[in-house]
Design a protein around this motif. Sequence first.
Motif, PDB file in Angstrom:
ATOM      1  N   ALA A 170       0.829  -1.212   0.000  1.00 48.25           N
ATOM      2  CA  ALA A 170       0.000   0.000   0.000  1.00 48.25           C
ATOM      3  C   ALA A 170       0.859   1.256   0.000  1.00 48.25           C
ATOM      4  CB  ALA A 170      -0.931   0.000   1.213  1.00 48.25           C
ATOM      5  N   GLY A 171       2.073   1.150   0.549  1.00 53.31           N
ATOM      6  CA  GLY A 171       2.994   2.284   0.563  1.00 53.31           C
ATOM      7  C   GLY A 171       3.798   2.428  -0.711  1.00 53.31           C
ATOM      8  N   GLY A 172       3.504   1.581  -1.699  1.00 53.69           N
ATOM      9  CA  GLY A 172       4.166   1.679  -2.994  1.00 53.69           C
ATOM     10  C   GLY A 172       5.368   0.792  -3.164  1.00 53.69           C
ATOM     11  N   ALA A 173       5.636  -0.091  -2.189  1.00 57.11           N
ATOM     12  CA  ALA A 173       6.806  -0.963  -2.283  1.00 57.11           C
ATOM     13  C   ALA A 173       6.504  -2.195  -3.132  1.00 57.11           C
ATOM     14  CB  ALA A 173       7.252  -1.395  -0.894  1.00 57.11           C
ATOM     15  N   ASN A 174       7.522  -2.682  -3.815  1.00 56.72           N
ATOM     16  CA  ASN A 174       7.435  -3.952  -4.545  1.00 56.72           C
ATOM     17  C   ASN A 174       7.784  -5.053  -3.554  1.00 56.72           C
ATOM     18  OD1 ASN A 174       7.445  -6.044  -6.353  1.00 56.72           O
ATOM     19  ND2 ASN A 174       9.341  -5.441  -7.374  1.00 56.72           N
ATOM     20  N   ALA A 175       6.766  -5.708  -3.003  1.00 55.65           N
ATOM     21  CA  ALA A 175       6.970  -6.673  -1.929  1.00 55.65           C
ATOM     22  C   ALA A 175       6.248  -7.970  -2.236  1.00 55.65           C
ATOM     23  CB  ALA A 175       6.470  -6.093  -0.597  1.00 55.65           C
ATOM     24  N   VAL A 176       6.935  -9.093  -1.955  1.00 60.59           N
ATOM     25  CA  VAL A 176       6.346 -10.417  -2.137  1.00 60.59           C
ATOM     26  C   VAL A 176       6.484 -11.191  -0.839  1.00 60.59           C
ATOM     27  CG1 VAL A 176       6.833 -10.478  -4.609  1.00 60.59           C
ATOM     28  CG2 VAL A 176       8.505 -11.421  -2.997  1.00 60.59           C
ATOM     29  N   GLN A 177       5.606 -12.178  -0.665  1.00 62.28           N
ATOM     30  CA  GLN A 177       5.665 -13.000   0.526  1.00 62.28           C
ATOM     31  C   GLN A 177       6.656 -14.138   0.319  1.00 62.28           C
ATOM     32  OE1 GLN A 177       1.886 -14.640   1.912  1.00 62.28           O
ATOM     33  NE2 GLN A 177       2.509 -14.158   4.004  1.00 62.28           N
ATOM     34  N   GLY A 178       7.482 -14.387   1.329  1.00 60.72           N
ATOM     35  CA  GLY A 178       8.459 -15.454   1.218  1.00 60.72           C
ATOM     36  C   GLY A 178       9.283 -15.569   2.477  1.00 60.72           C
ATOM     37  N   GLN A 179      10.079 -16.625   2.552  1.00 57.21           N
ATOM     38  CA  GLN A 179      10.931 -16.869   3.701  1.00 57.21           C
ATOM     39  C   GLN A 179      12.394 -16.641   3.340  1.00 57.21           C
ATOM     40  OE1 GLN A 179      10.193 -20.374   6.077  1.00 57.21           O
ATOM     41  NE2 GLN A 179       8.134 -20.605   5.225  1.00 57.21           N
ATOM     42  N   VAL A 180      13.153 -16.195   4.304  1.00 59.91           N
ATOM     43  CA  VAL A 180      14.558 -15.862   4.073  1.00 59.91           C
ATOM     44  C   VAL A 180      15.397 -17.097   3.790  1.00 59.91           C
ATOM     45  CG1 VAL A 180      15.184 -15.933   6.517  1.00 59.91           C
ATOM     46  CG2 VAL A 180      16.472 -14.463   4.947  1.00 59.91           C
ATOM     47  N   THR A 181      14.921 -18.266   4.201  1.00 60.18           N
ATOM     48  CA  THR A 181      15.675 -19.490   3.940  1.00 60.18           C
ATOM     49  C   THR A 181      15.426 -20.052   2.545  1.00 60.18           C
ATOM     50  OG1 THR A 181      13.886 -20.687   5.055  1.00 60.18           O
ATOM     51  CG2 THR A 181      15.866 -20.206   6.352  1.00 60.18           C
ATOM     52  N   ALA A 182      14.514 -19.432   1.784  1.00 61.71           N
ATOM     53  CA  ALA A 182      14.232 -19.900   0.418  1.00 61.71           C
ATOM     54  C   ALA A 182      13.794 -18.700  -0.421  1.00 61.71           C
ATOM     55  CB  ALA A 182      13.148 -20.971   0.425  1.00 61.71           C
ATOM     56  N   LEU A 183      14.743 -17.833  -0.748  1.00 64.29           N
ATOM     57  CA  LEU A 183      14.422 -16.609  -1.471  1.00 64.29           C
ATOM     58  C   LEU A 183      14.072 -16.921  -2.930  1.00 64.29           C
ATOM     59  CD1 LEU A 183      17.256 -14.349  -0.035  1.00 64.29           C
ATOM     60  CD2 LEU A 183      14.825 -14.269   0.545  1.00 64.29           C
ATOM     61  N   PRO A 184      13.009 -16.312  -3.440  1.00 66.52           N
ATOM     62  CA  PRO A 184      12.528 -16.645  -4.790  1.00 66.52           C
ATOM     63  C   PRO A 184      13.241 -15.878  -5.900  1.00 66.52           C
ATOM     64  CG  PRO A 184      11.026 -15.086  -3.784  1.00 66.52           C
ATOM     65  CD  PRO A 184      12.086 -15.378  -2.755  1.00 66.52           C
ATOM     66  N   PHE A 185      14.582 -15.916  -5.887  1.00 64.82           N
ATOM     67  CA  PHE A 185      15.355 -15.173  -6.867  1.00 64.82           C
ATOM     68  C   PHE A 185      16.526 -16.020  -7.355  1.00 64.82           C
ATOM     69  CE2 PHE A 185      13.811 -12.122  -3.626  1.00 64.82           C
ATOM     70  CZ  PHE A 185      12.846 -11.489  -4.406  1.00 64.82           C
ATOM     71  N   SER A 186      16.999 -15.690  -8.546  1.00 62.27           N
ATOM     72  CA  SER A 186      18.138 -16.395  -9.128  1.00 62.27           C
ATOM     73  C   SER A 186      19.432 -15.993  -8.428  1.00 62.27           C
ATOM     74  CB  SER A 186      18.241 -16.082 -10.625  1.00 62.27           C
ATOM     75  OG  SER A 186      17.063 -16.458 -11.307  1.00 62.27           O
ATOM     76  N   ASP A 187      20.464 -16.777  -8.657  1.00 62.11           N
ATOM     77  CA  ASP A 187      21.786 -16.483  -8.105  1.00 62.11           C
ATOM     78  C   ASP A 187      22.295 -15.141  -8.640  1.00 62.11           C
ATOM     79  OD1 ASP A 187      21.460 -19.020  -7.147  1.00 62.11           O
ATOM     80  OD2 ASP A 187      23.174 -19.892  -8.217  1.00 62.11           O
ATOM     81  N   ASP A 234      18.035 -22.079  11.492  1.00 63.85           N
ATOM     82  CA  ASP A 234      19.040 -22.326  10.461  1.00 63.85           C
ATOM     83  C   ASP A 234      19.653 -21.014   9.981  1.00 63.85           C
ATOM     84  OD1 ASP A 234      20.649 -23.414   8.510  1.00 63.85           O
ATOM     85  OD2 ASP A 234      19.005 -23.851   7.116  1.00 63.85           O
ATOM     86  N   ASP A 235      20.464 -20.390  10.819  1.00 67.12           N
ATOM     87  CA  ASP A 235      21.079 -19.128  10.420  1.00 67.12           C
ATOM     88  C   ASP A 235      22.090 -19.316   9.293  1.00 67.12           C
ATOM     89  OD1 ASP A 235      22.788 -20.457  12.129  1.00 67.12           O
ATOM     90  OD2 ASP A 235      23.504 -18.657  13.150  1.00 67.12           O
TER      91      ASP A 235
END
Length: 239
Positions: free
Chosen positions: A77-94, A111-112
């Motif tokens: 709502a504040g204009g950010a490009n945000a997706v739901q996800g967990q830090v242990t499995a980021l939905p991005f390429s290397d 699992d740090d």
Amino acid sequence: MHAEHDLLQRNRSFYDGLWSGARLSEPQRFNTWPLVSRLTAGAMQRLEVAPGLRPRFPLQGTQFVEISAPALRRLQAGGANAVQGQVTALPFSDATFDAVCAMDIIEHVVDDDGVLAELARVAKPGAAVLLSAPLHPASWTAFDDFVGHYRRYEPEPLLAKIRAHGLTLEQSAIYGMQPKASWMLDLGMWFLTHRRQQAMWWYNWTLPLFARFQKPLALVPGMVGTAQVDEVLLVCRRD
């Protein structure tokens, strides 16, 4: 796996409740902004993980990943490009991002190593990676339990862990807005538990004041002196 699942659920419950009643704060409010402005200048691809409603990277032009649905909705709502996800499995390429931010995260997960591996994986070689972590297990308090911490770190093992994941520490600083007076923390925890609506009113009203009167970050090369330091900010570079 049970410990990881239980911790995730406890963190999600606490922060969903917190962010449901909190306001979105602009990153310019925090004492990290001069540093962030420098690190993100010219960084075309930026990522911040689990910002809640306290992002440090600019809202515009940054990719955000957040697990909390209330925080996610307010970021969007504040204009950010945000997706739901967990830090242990980021939905991005290397090697996708020129700058990565993950503040107040690694202490919340079992699992740090998995978290640090993911942050390093998605960072381009030479990318800035901004982290923070609480120090000294002997300094553990009821507040750590309350906010969902899993650990505090001894400085040298923390640095060794960072190096093991291909990150080099460049600078660091004493960090954090946690009040030093234990009675203030105890009072805040009581109100959040028993008088949440009143607590959130005070939280939204006082946070901008705390942020405004933060001392400027005193960055030093390498690791800052950590005796009696509660939390550190780490400016790293992807090898």
